[in-house]
Design an enzyme around this catalytic site. Structure first.
Site, mmCIF file in Angstrom:
data_model
loop_
_atom_site.group_PDB
_atom_site.id
_atom_site.type_symbol
_atom_site.label_atom_id
_atom_site.label_comp_id
_atom_site.label_asym_id
_atom_site.label_seq_id
_atom_site.Cartn_x
_atom_site.Cartn_y
_atom_site.Cartn_z
ATOM 1 N N CYS A 28 23.497 -9.564 55.732
ATOM 2 C CA CYS A 28 25.210 -9.229 56.571
ATOM 3 C C CYS A 28 24.817 -7.622 55.883
ATOM 4 O O CYS A 28 23.918 -6.633 56.307
ATOM 5 C CB CYS A 28 25.573 -9.738 55.144
ATOM 6 S SG CYS A 28 25.149 -10.769 53.663
ATOM 7 N N ARG A 51 23.215 -7.947 63.361
ATOM 8 C CA ARG A 51 22.442 -8.352 61.757
ATOM 9 C C ARG A 51 23.079 -9.995 61.664
ATOM 10 O O ARG A 51 22.730 -10.407 60.769
ATOM 11 C CB ARG A 51 22.404 -7.715 60.868
ATOM 12 C CG ARG A 51 22.023 -6.039 60.881
ATOM 13 C CD ARG A 51 22.746 -5.077 59.508
ATOM 14 N NE ARG A 51 21.868 -5.846 58.335
ATOM 15 C CZ ARG A 51 20.904 -5.238 58.031
ATOM 16 N NH1 ARG A 51 20.704 -4.685 58.483
ATOM 17 N NH2 ARG A 51 21.237 -6.000 56.324
ATOM 18 N N TRP A 84 26.843 -12.787 56.118
ATOM 19 C CA TRP A 84 26.305 -13.399 56.845
ATOM 20 C C TRP A 84 26.524 -15.029 55.692
ATOM 21 O O TRP A 84 25.222 -14.635 54.196
ATOM 22 C CB TRP A 84 24.989 -13.532 57.189
ATOM 23 C CG TRP A 84 24.620 -14.648 58.081
ATOM 24 C CD1 TRP A 84 24.644 -14.906 59.320
ATOM 25 C CD2 TRP A 84 23.714 -15.694 57.734
ATOM 26 N NE1 TRP A 84 23.864 -15.817 59.509
ATOM 27 C CE2 TRP A 84 23.173 -16.466 58.692
ATOM 28 C CE3 TRP A 84 22.816 -16.103 55.577
ATOM 29 C CZ2 TRP A 84 22.784 -17.608 58.365
ATOM 30 C CZ3 TRP A 84 21.784 -17.409 55.486
ATOM 31 C CH2 TRP A 84 21.847 -17.517 57.324
ATOM 32 N N ASN A 105 24.718 -7.187 49.402
ATOM 33 C CA ASN A 105 23.722 -7.797 50.281
ATOM 34 C C ASN A 105 22.810 -8.604 49.971
ATOM 35 O O ASN A 105 22.524 -7.748 48.063
ATOM 36 C CB ASN A 105 22.929 -7.164 51.566
ATOM 37 C CG ASN A 105 24.037 -6.814 52.365
ATOM 38 O OD1 ASN A 105 25.561 -7.043 52.734
ATOM 39 N ND2 ASN A 105 23.476 -5.808 53.385
ATOM 40 N N GLY A 106 21.627 -9.929 49.112
ATOM 41 C CA GLY A 106 21.184 -10.826 49.026
ATOM 42 C C GLY A 106 21.239 -11.505 47.697
ATOM 43 O O GLY A 106 22.460 -11.831 48.524
ATOM 44 N N GLU A 151 6.798 -18.224 71.338
ATOM 45 C CA GLU A 151 7.760 -17.751 72.288
ATOM 46 C C GLU A 151 8.781 -17.878 72.528
ATOM 47 O O GLU A 151 10.059 -17.608 72.428
ATOM 48 C CB GLU A 151 7.232 -15.648 71.667
ATOM 49 C CG GLU A 151 8.531 -15.244 72.117
ATOM 50 C CD GLU A 151 8.932 -14.841 71.101
ATOM 51 O OE1 GLU A 151 9.940 -14.053 71.330
ATOM 52 O OE2 GLU A 151 8.947 -15.255 69.678
ATOM 53 N N LYS A 169 12.863 -18.223 71.742
ATOM 54 C CA LYS A 169 13.514 -17.184 72.605
ATOM 55 C C LYS A 169 14.490 -18.542 73.020
ATOM 56 O O LYS A 169 16.072 -18.649 72.983
ATOM 57 C CB LYS A 169 13.311 -16.910 73.837
ATOM 58 C CG LYS A 169 12.394 -15.428 73.285
ATOM 59 C CD LYS A 169 13.537 -14.725 72.543
ATOM 60 C CE LYS A 169 13.324 -13.491 71.896
ATOM 61 N NZ LYS A 169 12.777 -14.004 70.589
ATOM 62 N N GLU A 223 17.178 -19.940 70.227
ATOM 63 C CA GLU A 223 18.133 -18.902 69.535
ATOM 64 C C GLU A 223 18.695 -18.455 70.528
ATOM 65 O O GLU A 223 19.722 -18.616 69.683
ATOM 66 C CB GLU A 223 17.188 -18.130 69.871
ATOM 67 C CG GLU A 223 16.572 -17.375 68.538
ATOM 68 C CD GLU A 223 14.980 -16.475 68.254
ATOM 69 O OE1 GLU A 223 15.172 -15.643 67.122
ATOM 70 O OE2 GLU A 223 14.984 -15.943 69.250
ATOM 71 N N HIS A 254 -0.697 -35.428 72.885
ATOM 72 C CA HIS A 254 -1.389 -36.091 71.444
ATOM 73 C C HIS A 254 -0.035 -36.697 70.436
ATOM 74 O O HIS A 254 0.211 -36.173 69.849
ATOM 75 C CB HIS A 254 -1.815 -35.294 70.755
ATOM 76 C CG HIS A 254 -3.630 -34.815 71.251
ATOM 77 N ND1 HIS A 254 -4.641 -36.104 71.464
ATOM 78 C CD2 HIS A 254 -3.867 -34.297 71.391
ATOM 79 C CE1 HIS A 254 -5.434 -35.754 71.358
ATOM 80 N NE2 HIS A 254 -5.105 -34.982 72.064
ATOM 81 N N LYS A 303 19.818 -10.577 62.393
ATOM 82 C CA LYS A 303 18.235 -10.172 62.750
ATOM 83 C C LYS A 303 17.513 -9.304 62.036
ATOM 84 O O LYS A 303 16.164 -9.631 62.293
ATOM 85 C CB LYS A 303 18.989 -7.845 63.458
ATOM 86 C CG LYS A 303 18.356 -7.387 64.120
ATOM 87 C CD LYS A 303 17.530 -8.522 65.045
ATOM 88 C CE LYS A 303 16.219 -7.284 66.254
ATOM 89 N NZ LYS A 303 15.628 -8.295 67.166
#
Length: 596
Positions: free
Chosen positions: A2, A28, A73, A99-100, A469, A473, A476, A492, A591
């Site tokens: 956050c 973020r 968040w 935060n945390g 990647e 993307k 996300e 497989h 983020k």
């Protein structure tokens, strides 16, 4: 995960600074926002949803010489007005943002309830103002009460508090970032520099266990015992314009287009094209018998690539998910270098893995984007990727710069390899990326396949991390199912999922054995009526079996993944744009992931 913003200065500016700072921290990730201003009394306003909801609800006439703001968040309790920060005590005289994660909050909450305290939220944070309230009731000053409360906490936190009747803002950190901004007539506090960058570029980075006090434009930092510390003031190289959209519809698209400049900055002064050598001051004298990379998400894909480049040059190297490494570390020997790749330098899992490695007595290297970050300060060495601020949650230019930086590391450590050819290819890379940006057909491809049931990405060798990647993307920012595989693994098991509604993006460059085998995998896909999008330099015959082609210039095999990745970034972006997604702020994502 956050954002925190704080201001100490002119009373008539505090609310504007807080709201602007919260907007600067939107990247973020968050699900609610709130502010608290102290001016004799304590005024608190907070709302579930986007910052716009808070702006509508808050009284524009609120003022005060100090204030704090927060974007949350969710970790404890769902998004709601009650669970939004700031949180207050029973009397409403103390407001705290955090935060945390406070790991012992259940125990603390039970004791506080026994003492008569009432709670309004599901959060772990709410215990903090009540702990402060207890200490104030016992005769402590605000600062003494704040320190007393912090001493009882277990876990990770960045905390800031303001008090009714006080013009001081108090803050501390342990495992979650906080930075001070030093203005001419104001002082600022934030979890990240962009929150106050339009006001000042002078910063002071707090270390774990340090306490800050901000009052009417002044600031001081003390240690856990209260002794004053002489902290240095640094200047941030970014400017406010770099954190603006600059005419682009989204930060992500802007940052995709910033890649040529970011790559030039990453390489500047570090490669000698005449001798084909790499000279990076941060890596001078570095030796390692083995390398272990630790990273998360996009950075983990860069780590997979980095490990592969080192193995190709004769250095034992492995890549590990940082969250797994921190709890189940692999065997380690003297002479091992542990490299943490983290865009923000604040990723909790990566920091935990690096600390675990450091505790085992080996050398650590941070490969990061942020000067002054925790990873940069705690590791023995730091290799900065120099990508500039990245606001979009989905990493783009930082991945490309991480891959280039991994090449610099490989060339510095390896005794054999094709350094001259790689250096020549790196010299041409920014221009080749620009060529793709100017001519890509990604928007047409996205339009054709926007309604697909899912997306698959395949590649071999250096292109395997790019396949992963590319899928990440797509997941996300489109919220559509996407998976990446080594091309040879498709048959497989995953081939059972392939249909005429699941396009397969195949990254194929060169005409060697890897390309030949990947073309064979493409034929298997084609035989099952799945549409194929080839990302290729045209050196193989893969175009014959593809429904669409995204072209990239020919280059060295170690550099081609960057070019292929740019095409896949653009495809994901345009699919998401057509679907109307929140591209810069994808749901449920942040983020900088500062919780484990």
């Amino acid at each position: 995960m956050c954002g925190i913003i704080g201001h100490a200065g002119r009373a008539d500016r505090t609310l504007d600074v807080l709201l602007a700072g919260l907007e600067g921290l939107e990247y973020r990730g968050y699900d609610s926002a709130g502010v608290a201003l102290a001016n004799g009394d304590l005024d608190v306003c907070k709302r579930e949803g986007e910052i716009e909801m808070l702006q509508r609800a808050v009284d524009p006439g609120l003022g005060g010489p100090v204030g704090i703001g927060h974007t949350r968040w969710s970790t404890h309790g769902p998004p709601s007005d009650a669970n939004a920060h700031p949180h207050t005590d029973c009397s409403g005289d103390v407001a705290v943002v955090h935060n945390g994660i406070i790991e012992n909050y259940d125990e603390l909450k039970a004791k506080l309830r026994e003492a008569g305290h009432e709670f309004d939220s599901d959060t772990d944070t709410e215990v903090v103002p009540h702990l402060i309230e207890d200490a104030l009731a016992g005769g402590a000053s605000p600062e003494e009460a704040f320190r007393s409360a912090v001493a009882r906490l277990e876990g990770s936190y960045a905390l800031a508090a303001v008090f009714a009747g006080s013009e001081a803002l108090l803050a501390t950190r342990s495992g979650s970032p906080l930075v001070l901004g030093v203005g001419d007539d104001a002082a600022y506090l934030a979890s990240d520099v962009p929150a106050f960058l339009e006001y000042t570029d002078r910063v002071v980075y707090l270390e774990d266990g340090e306490f800050a006090r901000l009052e009417s434009g002044t600031w001081s930092v003390t240690d856990a015992s209260g002794a004053r510390l002489d902290k240095s003031v640094s200047r941030v190289e970014w400017d406010a314009e770099e954190t603006a959209k600059s005419g682009y519809d989204h930060y992500m698209l802007k940052e995709i287009h910033e890649q040529p400049r970011a790559l030039r900055k990453c390489l500047r002064g570090r490669v000698d094209e005449l001798t084909g050598t790499v000279n990076v001051e941060a890596l001078e004298g570095l030796e390692a018998d083995a390398v272990q990379f630790v990273a998360c998400g996009t950075s983990y894909h860069a780590a997979l690539y980095g490990a592969q480049t080192l193995r190709a040059a004769g250095v034992r190297a492995q890549a590990f998910l940082a969250s797994e490494y921190a709890t189940s570390p692999p065997p380690i020997s003297d002479g091992t270098l542990v490299v943490g790749i983290t865009q923000s330098g604040e990723t909790a899992d990566t920091l935990a893995a690096l600390r675990r490695a450091k505790g085992r007595g080996v050398e650590t290297l941070a490969l990061t984007n942020v000067v002054g970050s925790t990873a940069a300060r705690e590791c023995d060495r730091t290799l900065f990727i120099r990508a500039g601020p990245e606001i979009g949650v989905a990493a783009t230019k930082t991945f490309s710069s991480q891959v280039v930086a991994a090449n610099l590391l490989s060339a510095s450590l390896a005794e054999r390899g094709d350094a001259r050819e790689v250096v020549e290819a790196l010299r041409d890379l920014p221009g080749q990326v620009q060529e793709i940006l100017d001519s890509s057909r990604a928007e047409e491809v996205a339009d054709r396949f926007v309604d697909s049931d899912g997306y698959f990405f395949i590649g071999r060798g250096y292109h395997h991390p790019v396949a992963l990647e590319g899928a990440l993307k797509m997941k996300e920012i489109t919220y559509r199912h996407a998976e990446g595989f080594p091309a040879g693994e498709l048959k497989h098991g995953p081939l059972a999922l392939v249909t005429d509604r699941t396009p397969v993006f195949a990254v194929v460059t060169g005409d060697g054995e890897e390309a030949t085998k990947t073309v064979g995998n493409v034929k298997e896909v084609e035989a099952r009526d799945a549409p194929v999008v080839a990302v290729t330099d045209g050196a193989s015959e893969v175009e014959r079996y593809a429904d669409e082609v995204l072209s990239i210039p020919e280059t060295h095999p170690r550099v081609a993944p960057v070019l292929a990745n740019v095409q896949l970034q653009l495809v994901a972006y345009y699919v998401a744009a057509e679907l109307g997604r929140s591209i810069d702020k994808p749901r449920n994502l942040a983020k900088s992931v500062t919780v484990e």
